[in-house]
Structure formats: C-alpha cells, structure tokens
Design an enzyme around this catalytic site. Structure first.
Site, PDB file in Angstrom:
ATOM      1  N   TRP A 194      23.366  42.060  -8.772  1.00  0.00           N
ATOM      2  CA  TRP A 194      23.346  40.635  -8.437  1.00  0.00           C
ATOM      3  C   TRP A 194      22.943  40.369  -7.003  1.00  0.00           C
ATOM      4  CZ3 TRP A 194      26.381  40.550  -4.260  1.00  0.00           C
ATOM      5  CH2 TRP A 194      27.328  41.580  -4.147  1.00  0.00           C
ATOM      6  N   ASN A 195      22.926  41.402  -6.128  1.00  0.00           N
ATOM      7  CA  ASN A 195      22.792  41.078  -4.692  1.00  0.00           C
ATOM      8  C   ASN A 195      21.389  40.590  -4.319  1.00  0.00           C
ATOM      9  OD1 ASN A 195      21.727  43.664  -4.913  1.00  0.00           O
ATOM     10  ND2 ASN A 195      22.435  44.277  -2.883  1.00  0.00           N
ATOM     11  N   LYS A 207      18.113  44.486 -18.335  1.00  0.00           N
ATOM     12  CA  LYS A 207      19.481  43.942 -18.483  1.00  0.00           C
ATOM     13  C   LYS A 207      19.825  43.284 -17.152  1.00  0.00           C
ATOM     14  CE  LYS A 207      23.445  44.628 -17.740  1.00  0.00           C
ATOM     15  NZ  LYS A 207      24.243  43.687 -16.897  1.00  0.00           N
ATOM     16  N   GLY A 222      22.153  49.944  -8.516  1.00  0.00           N
ATOM     17  CA  GLY A 222      23.551  49.501  -8.523  1.00  0.00           C
ATOM     18  C   GLY A 222      24.413  50.533  -7.822  1.00  0.00           C
ATOM     19  N   SER A 223      25.680  50.561  -8.178  1.00  0.00           N
ATOM     20  CA  SER A 223      26.620  51.419  -7.463  1.00  0.00           C
ATOM     21  C   SER A 223      26.457  52.881  -7.884  1.00  0.00           C
ATOM     22  CB  SER A 223      28.050  50.953  -7.746  1.00  0.00           C
ATOM     23  OG  SER A 223      28.295  51.046  -9.134  1.00  0.00           O
ATOM     24  N   GLU A 270      18.624  53.944  -7.882  1.00  0.00           N
ATOM     25  CA  GLU A 270      18.689  53.298  -6.565  1.00  0.00           C
ATOM     26  C   GLU A 270      20.143  52.900  -6.370  1.00  0.00           C
ATOM     27  OE1 GLU A 270      16.287  52.805  -4.376  1.00  0.00           O
ATOM     28  OE2 GLU A 270      14.506  53.281  -5.552  1.00  0.00           O
ATOM     29  N   LEU A 271      20.915  53.753  -5.671  1.00  0.00           N
ATOM     30  CA  LEU A 271      22.379  53.585  -5.685  1.00  0.00           C
ATOM     31  C   LEU A 271      22.904  53.121  -4.326  1.00  0.00           C
ATOM     32  CD1 LEU A 271      23.058  56.812  -7.780  1.00  0.00           C
ATOM     33  CD2 LEU A 271      22.575  54.488  -8.581  1.00  0.00           C
ATOM     34  N   CYS A 317      22.215  46.873   0.055  1.00  0.00           N
ATOM     35  CA  CYS A 317      22.451  48.321  -0.042  1.00  0.00           C
ATOM     36  C   CYS A 317      22.030  49.037   1.226  1.00  0.00           C
ATOM     37  CB  CYS A 317      21.708  48.884  -1.240  1.00  0.00           C
ATOM     38  SG  CYS A 317      19.973  48.475  -1.187  1.00  0.00           S
ATOM     39  N   GLU A 321      31.139  52.393   1.359  1.00  0.00           N
ATOM     40  CA  GLU A 321      30.313  51.194   1.540  1.00  0.00           C
ATOM     41  C   GLU A 321      31.229  49.959   1.493  1.00  0.00           C
ATOM     42  OE1 GLU A 321      27.914  50.535  -1.951  1.00  0.00           O
ATOM     43  OE2 GLU A 321      26.232  49.830  -0.749  1.00  0.00           O
TER      44      GLU A 321
END
Ligand code: NAD
Length: 509
Positions: free
Chosen positions: A178-179, A202, A257-258, A279-280, A314, A412
């Site tokens: 969502w960021n 998604k 995401g995370s 991409e974490l 991120c 983080e």
C-alpha cells in the site's frame, strides 16, 4: 460504460457527498468497487466485500470484492488464455499499448493522486509525485518493449552456430503493498507487458482503488482482455497468495512487501519452481562523515529520505549515523527542520506530513521510541501520538544518543521516527551499517573521493545514494541484497525479470 462504477453502493454514494471524506474526482468513473478479470469488472462469486477506510479520518471510503480462490482461478485462466496471442504481439504494438496507458495516466494524474491521498494518506503533493513516477514505468518500458535483443555467440564446437532469443516467461502473479499504491504496480506491470507476459495483480487491501483506476485506464488504452487482471482480497489474501504462488500456470511471481511475507511466498513458490523476484523490507543506514562538504545538503538528504511518506518507504533512512565532529551541528539543524513540519490530513493546505497507514503502524513507531528511551536515548522532538488528529497520526520524532542494542537499529520502523547514532571511525560505521540482515538502500555524505568509492563498494545494499537522499529513478535498477530480496525493477534490467533466455544451436554449418 460502467454504471456500477459511479459510486455503486448507497453508502459510498452518501460518502461521496460528504465534504472532507471524499475528494471530488474529475472523472468519477475512475472510482470502482470491483475487481477486474478478463476485461470485465466483477464482484466476488460469494458476494462478499471488504471495507477500505481513509487513514486520516477513519471514514469508510468504499468496499471491494473479497475474492476467494475460485474467483482468482478465473483470473489466472484468463491470463493463461490471453498469453499465446499476446506473446506473439509485436514489441512495437505492445509499446504503443503501454504508451497509451502512460498518456492516460498523465491525463488523469490529478484524479489518481486524489485516490492515492484518500486511501494511503500521503500529502497530495507527494501523491502527484508518485503518479509521475508510476507512469514513468509505462513510458520507459514502452521504449524497452521493441528492444529485447538476443545474442549471436561464437560456438566452441566446430561447425556449430549459437544464437539466443529472449522470450516472455508466461503468466505472472504480482503482489504489491500500500505504501506506493500506484508505483509498485506499474513498476511490475510495465516490464511484464513489455516482455509479452500476461498478469494477475493482487492489489493491497488498504489501497485497492488506485489500482482499480489504473486497471480502468488499461481498459481504455485497449489492453486486450485477459492480459491484465486486478484481483482484490483482504481476509482471503493468504489463500489467494497460496493459489498464485503454487498454480502451475503461473510461471513467475514478483512480490513487493515485507520480508516475513516474502519468506512465506518464497516457500510456496518453490513447490512449482517459479521464477521469482522479491522486493522486501529495508533498514537503510544514512551516514554523515566529518568531511561532508555541505552539511545543509546532508540535513535535507536525511529529511527527505527519512520522512517522505511519513517514513513509510522501503528505502527510507532508518539509522542515521553522524560522525562525532559534525554530530551536534547536524542534530541541531535536523531538529529545526523537523520542528517546521505540519502534520494533518493529506488534502489539507500547507501540511507537510500525513497519517501513517493504520493504528498498528503508529503503535510500532511508538514501540521503537519507548524501547530507545528505555535504553538511554533522548527525545528531542515528537515522541508521541498526535491523538487530537486521530489514532493514525504520530508526531515526527527525532531521538539522539542512539545505540546499536535498540530495536530501531535492527528493525525497520516504517514510521516517522529518526534516530541519530554518533560514531567515530569509517570502519566502525561500515560494520554497523552492514550489521543488518537486510540490505536495500544505504546513503552517505562525504567530500572525499577515495572514501566515496570505498564506502559505496563496502555497503551491503542494492542501492547507494552518495550525497543525496533520493535515489528512486526509473532509469536506475531498484532492488536489494541479503534479506531485502533479489531481482531488479526499472532500468534496462527490469524487463529481464519477465523473460527467459533460450539458446538455439545450429549444427553441421
Ligand atoms: P506486507 O508484506 O504485509 O504486504 C504486502 C502485500 O502482500 C499486500 O498486498 C498484502 O495483501 C500481501 N500479502 C500479505 N500476506 C500475504 C500472503 N500470505 N500471501 C499473499 N499475499 C500476502 O507488507 P506491507 O506492510 O503492505 O508493506 C510494507 C513492507 O513492504 C515494508 O517491509 C517495506 O519495506 C516493503 N516494501 C519494499 C519495497 C521494495 O521495493 N523492496 C517497496 C515498498 C515496500
């Protein structure tokens, strides 16, 4: 064309008329409470929906379909059926489609920005910046689409000739956070379509409406049915994620995401040996050396890197290391800037920073502050919730006297909390910076060219900013090392994530 997309529920209709809770869009038909499968806007077969709330006001924005695995199976089938034709479309034709999509994003930039601010909370000016950045991936990859060259290779076997061709990998499952409600999606779909892949995206449950508006623009751009599908889910997400990552027709999974969710999806994707990109999460070090040439530039670099999107990027600076000789002066000037911030709803005039995405995020920021102060750090500004504004607001915070045993040093924060760590030597700070398990971005300010090369090469991260706090650029490869994942987005490398290299050997020549 979509009568249902003009606020479809009575509740959303009422909300639309309530000032301050709903922005007026120039084109109201971009607000869509559906999922997009096989070129059509659909509901969940079960009829279930989930609610989306404005993080600034807590008010309901609208609802989206709570798709289950049987719905998402249809999206995967649609993408699978569309693939054989789409993969043979000429690169130049795919380029034209992406270019039309880019043009439509720019024509509707104001509406897209309003949707981003409404559901994500970031200030409208930042949301406009995001729309430009997001659209740039369609423009960039429209230029890459016709240029997926292979090689002619001198063979090492007498009489043989070898060439390579690059081919699209197939149906891609894309999962994004969502960021950056627009940019995380376009950064994946741009190269996927340029390569000739079809996709099931998604969208995040917190920000599905920006994604849906982008899907609607795909429809208007003439992207063939089934080529892009946008699915929505909230509580069903783990099951939907499992379907996408284990489905034999899905050949590639690209996730942003995370790190924790990346681990789950990684295990699941292993069952069918998919091509993957992760991409974490990050925990970026931001280092200011005594030999910095322009301390004000370093202060602004740290401000931009740390507090953009209220610290929810991120690549945002999480650990700010300042060498002893400039520590006091840097801290003073940094705090002055933070004191000037104006917190408020993203649509309000004059605000510089908005809410965080939900109360959990505010709680995490506070937990990091409390942990640091309990271990000896000092709060210089902020350090508490802005309860008068709402549960999702947290005062931009600066902590000094940070040490490596504090939570903020290893986790983080993803919130508006800046911790300043003093250090003595280059070796000490490089060791501290590399101590993290993740390695996405790192920044440093120095005027010494030898140090610049040494430190840029020594930092264990995928992206380094030297004398700048802003590194995102469509032309530059984006991605991490260590537990920040692998794979690169944007740049000339991004398209390779969605292609395979086939070698063709000719014998008896
Ligand atoms: P998250 O991992 O909780 O969620 C990301 C997406 O994954 C959402 O769409 C969510 O619905 C989905 N998801 C969650 N659980 C799932 C499951 N079991 N199966 C399938 N999908 C699932 O992350 P978040 O809190 O939304 O985003 C913040 C994180 O994203 C931070 O760690 C941040 O650093 C990271 N991030 C990384 C990059 C990058 O480029 N490396 C960019 C932006 C954000």
């Amino acid at each position: 064309r979509y009568p249902f997309s003009i606020p479809p529920t009575a509740r959303a209709q009422r909300l639309y008329s309530m000032k301050h809770s709903a922005p007026q869009l120039k084109d109201q038909s971009l607000f869509i409470e559906k999922a997009y499968i096989n070129g059509e806007w659909v509901d969940a077969k079960s009829g279930e929906t989930f609610e989306v709330h404005d993080p600034a006001t807590g008010k309901l924005i609208g609802t989206c379909p709570e798709l289950d695995t049987s719905d998402v199976e249809k999206a995967i089938q649609a993408a699978s059926e569309a693939f054989p034709k789409f993969r043979t479309t000429l690169g130049r034709e795919r380029a034209r489609m992406l270019r039309r999509w880019y043009d439509l994003m720019m024509e509707n930039a104001d509406d897209l920005a309003k949707l981003i601010t409404w559901e994500n909370g970031k200030p409208l000016a930042d949301a406009k910046g995001e729309v430009n950045y997001a659209a740039s991936f369609f423009e960039w990859f429209s230029e890459e689409a016709p240029r997926t060259y292979g090689d002619t290779i001198p063979a090492s076997v007498p009489g043989n000739r070898v060439i390579t061709v690059k081919q699209p990998v197939g149906v891609c499952g894309l999962i994004t956070p969502w960021n950056f409600p627009a940019a995380m999606i376009t950064r994946k779909i741009g190269p996927a379509l340029a390569a000739g892949c079809t996709v099931v995206a998604k969208s995040p449950q917190e920000t599905p409406f920006t994604a849906n508006a982008i899907a609607e623009l795909a429809h208007r751009a003439g992207i063939p049915k089934g080529v892009v599908n946008f699915v929505t889910s909230s509580k069903n997400t783990p099951a939907v994620g499992e379907l996408i990552t284990t489905h034999p027709e899905v050949r590639k999974v690209s996730f942003t995401g995370s790190t924790n969710v990346g681990r789950i999806l990684g295990k699941q994707s292993a069952s069918t040996i998919k091509k993957v990109s992760w991409e974490l999460g990050g925990n970026a070090p931001f280092i200011v050396f005594d030999d910095v040439e322009d301390l004000d530039a370093a202060v602004m670099g740290a401000i931009n890197s740390k507090f953009r999107s209220s610290g929810q990027t991120c690549v945002c600076a999480n650990r700010i290391y300042v060498q002893e000789g400039v520590y006091e002066e840097f801290a003073k000037r940094f705090v002055e800037k933070v004191k000037d911030f104006k917190l408020g709803g993203g649509f309000e005039d004059g605000i510089t920073h908005g809410p965080v995405i939900h109360e959990r995020a505010a709680n995490k920021a506070h937990e990091h502050v409390q942990d640091a102060t309990s271990r000896g750090a000092q709060i210089v500004v902020g350090g508490q919730r802005a309860t008068a504004l709402g549960p999702n607001f947290y005062h931009p915070t600066v902590l000094t006297g940070m040490t490596k045993d504090m939570l903020l040093a290893s986790e983080e924060t993803f919130g508006p909390v800046a911790g300043l760590f003093p250090f003595k030597t280059e070796k000490e700070v490089v060791d501290l910076a590399n101590h993290a398990e993740v390695g996405l971005a790192g920044y440093f300010f120095s005027g010494n060219v030898r140090r610049i090369f040494r430190v840029a090469e020594a930092l264990e991260v995928g992206m380094v900013g030297v004398n700048t706090g802003l590194i995102s650029d469509v032309a530059s490869p984006f991605g991490g090392v260590k537990q920040s994942g692998f794979g690169r987005e944007g740049s000339k490398y991004g398209i390779d994530e969605f292609m395979t290299i086939k070698s063709i050997t000719f014998g008896g020549m």
